[in-house]
Design an enzyme around this catalytic site. Sequence first.
Site, PDB file in Angstrom:
ATOM      1  N   CYS A  64       0.709  -1.220   0.156  1.00  0.00           N
ATOM      2  CA  CYS A  64      -0.018   0.061   0.161  1.00  0.00           C
ATOM      3  C   CYS A  64       0.853   1.563  -0.005  1.00  0.00           C
ATOM      4  CB  CYS A  64      -0.968   0.006   1.254  1.00  0.00           C
ATOM      5  SG  CYS A  64      -1.808  -1.544   1.562  1.00  0.00           S
TER       6      CYS A  64
HETATM    7  N1  GLN Z   1      -0.960  -6.435   4.669  1.00  0.00           N
HETATM    8  C1  GLN Z   1      -1.920  -5.208   4.524  1.00  0.00           C
HETATM    9  C2  GLN Z   1      -3.149  -5.437   3.841  1.00  0.00           C
HETATM   10  O1  GLN Z   1      -3.151  -6.589   3.259  1.00  0.00           O
HETATM   11  C3  GLN Z   1      -1.106  -4.117   4.011  1.00  0.00           C
HETATM   12  C4  GLN Z   1      -0.965  -4.152   2.456  1.00  0.00           C
HETATM   13  C5  GLN Z   1       0.169  -3.277   1.884  1.00  0.00           C
HETATM   14  O2  GLN Z   1       0.757  -2.698   2.628  1.00  0.00           O
HETATM   15  N2  GLN Z   1      -0.077  -3.615   0.616  1.00  0.00           N
HETATM   16  O3  GLN Z   1      -4.089  -4.752   3.753  1.00  0.00           O
END
Ligand code: GLN
Length: 253
Positions: A2
């Site tokens: 994210c």
């Molecule tokens: N692991 C978290 C999620 O699945 C954050 C994802 C991310 O940073 N891509 O939402």
Amino acid sequence: MCRHLAYLGPPVTLSSLVLDPTHSLYEQSWSPQDMRGGGTVNADGFGLGWYPEGDAAVSGGPVRYRRNVPIWTDENLPGLAGSIRSGAVVAAVRNGTVEMPYGQAAVAPFMLGDWLFSHNGRIPGWPESTLKLAERLPVADLLRVDAPVDSALLWALISNRLSEGAPPADAVAAVVLEVEAAAPGSRLNVLLTDGEQLVATAWTHSLHVRRTSDSVTVASEPFGDAGWTAVPDRSLLVATATTVQVTPMEGHQ
Ligand code: GLN
């Protein structure tokens, strides 16, 4: 992984942070530049959290708008974001980690009382790797997590420490170090604010900070005007609108 941002400073429109700048969070949703192998687009939802100004602030606490669609598909967002001003904002676009559930409840920012929280990263071996940590939480806290995702557990662990009176920087640092110990190789860039102070970590993901005389912005990737500085990996950043302190995290008590 994210992408996220946090801002503290004079009130600005949400669109001036999230939509308008060059390489804004909006653009980072389909064209991020520094994902470090953690996916290619951030299209599994988005969230904006902010602290209302003036009359709207009477009820206190932050307000959140989050959805489980790509940010570019929300045709109401430009109008909303252009008409809301705030001096404290957290925003995120999500790339859901493989095997994590999809849905609005899994999208940052997470919220509790005055706090807004976002996580950029992943906990390897989820959920088995975190069972010992989760077992230490009150069952009611576990039942209240927004969604069965690593980010929500991380927030439950940190908010539990906050509720016990830990200063926010200590709560974040302690949980990052204990999660890393339980699940080595974790990616744990987090943002935490109560609207006055901001705690952020750079833990194996990109993080940048931009200061002006009366504002501080942190973001996974720089956007808009120049003036960004990379935050070294494994650092804790503690800021107000007018102060920034960055310290190495290893060995943080
Ligand atoms: N692991 C978290 C999620 O699945 C954050 C994802 C991310 O940073 N891509 O939402």
